[in-house]
Design a protein around this motif. Structure first.
Motif, short mmCIF file in Angstrom:
data_model
loop_
_atom_site.label_atom_id
_atom_site.label_comp_id
_atom_site.label_asym_id
_atom_site.label_seq_id
_atom_site.Cartn_x
_atom_site.Cartn_y
_atom_site.Cartn_z
N TYR A 7 1.42 -21.70 -13.89
CA TYR A 7 0.64 -22.70 -14.14
C TYR A 7 -0.60 -22.37 -13.24
O TYR A 7 -1.64 -22.60 -13.59
CB TYR A 7 1.01 -23.87 -14.11
N LEU A 10 -2.34 -19.38 -14.82
CA LEU A 10 -2.78 -19.83 -16.04
C LEU A 10 -4.30 -20.36 -15.62
O LEU A 10 -5.06 -20.04 -16.33
CB LEU A 10 -1.93 -20.76 -16.71
N ALA A 198 -4.35 -25.74 -22.04
CA ALA A 198 -4.85 -24.58 -22.23
C ALA A 198 -5.39 -24.03 -23.40
O ALA A 198 -6.74 -23.15 -23.27
CB ALA A 198 -3.51 -23.47 -21.70
#
Length: 202
Positions: A7, A10, A198
């Motif tokens: 994450y 990301l 996202a």
């Protein structure tokens, strides 16, 4: 070099290109200092190692120790972009982890709160600052970062979101909650929420 969590990678992928690398370096430093604390060594030794990092950032770039790859990269980033105040934010991170190292198993509520505020300011506050956010939005970003910073203590979250245009910070906060969730159903739900955030920002 410390490895970033999925994450975190990301979040970095969604960060503005000119500051994504700086965000990555601060997150790696955060992981490095957490690793020092979790190695199971004597509290005094852990504290000394974290103090070493803090002291390095108190020196000029040319006077810092050689041979530590992450420190070298942080120093190069600071030399190339002094306006981003990498050393200042790195110092905040070290100070935050030093508080827990010094307290050891006797860490109290106030220790955790100060630790979390410093980490939130060092990462979330830095990102907002790099985006030239207003002081009000910077403070909102730091408040959302408090969720992220408290994740290692197992405390409840306020689920505050960062100001508009700071998706990487929301990805970090949500990812940290998911990473420390023990309920399988909540982990599945959280993963779906992370993917939706996202893809759509919602």
């Amino acid at each position: 070099m410390p490895e970033l969590k999925p994450y975190e990678r990301l979040a970095i992928a969604y960060a503005d290109k000119d500051i994504a690398g700086m965000l990555a370096l601060l997150l790696m430093l955060d992981s490095k200092l957490l690793e020092v604390l979790r190695k199971g060594q004597e509290p005094l030794l852990a504290q000394m190692r974290i103090v070493w990092w803090r002291e390095q950032f108190g020196k000029s770039v040319s006077d810092r120790a050689r041979g530590e790859p992450l420190l070298q990269q942080l120093s190069e980033a600071e030399a190339n972009k002094p306006e981003l105040r990498i050393g200042h934010h790195a110092t905040q991170l070290a100070e935050g982890w030093e508080i827990l190292a010094a307290a050891g198993d006797d860490a109290e509520q106030q220790d955790w709160e100060t630790h979390s505020r410093l980490r939130a300011s060092a990462i979330f506050g830095a990102y907002a600052e790099w985006q030239d956010a207003s002081e009000q939005n910077k403070q909102k970003a730091i408040e959302s970062g408090y969720d992220w910073a408290t994740s290692i203590s197992g405390r409840r979250y306020s689920r505050k979101f960062a100001p508009s245009g700071m998706k990487p910070l929301d990805l970090l906060a949500l990812g940290a909650r998911l990473d420390n969730e023990t309920s399988t159903l909540k982990r599945i739900s959280g993963a779906s929420r992370l993917a939706l955030l996202a893809l759509t920002g919602l």
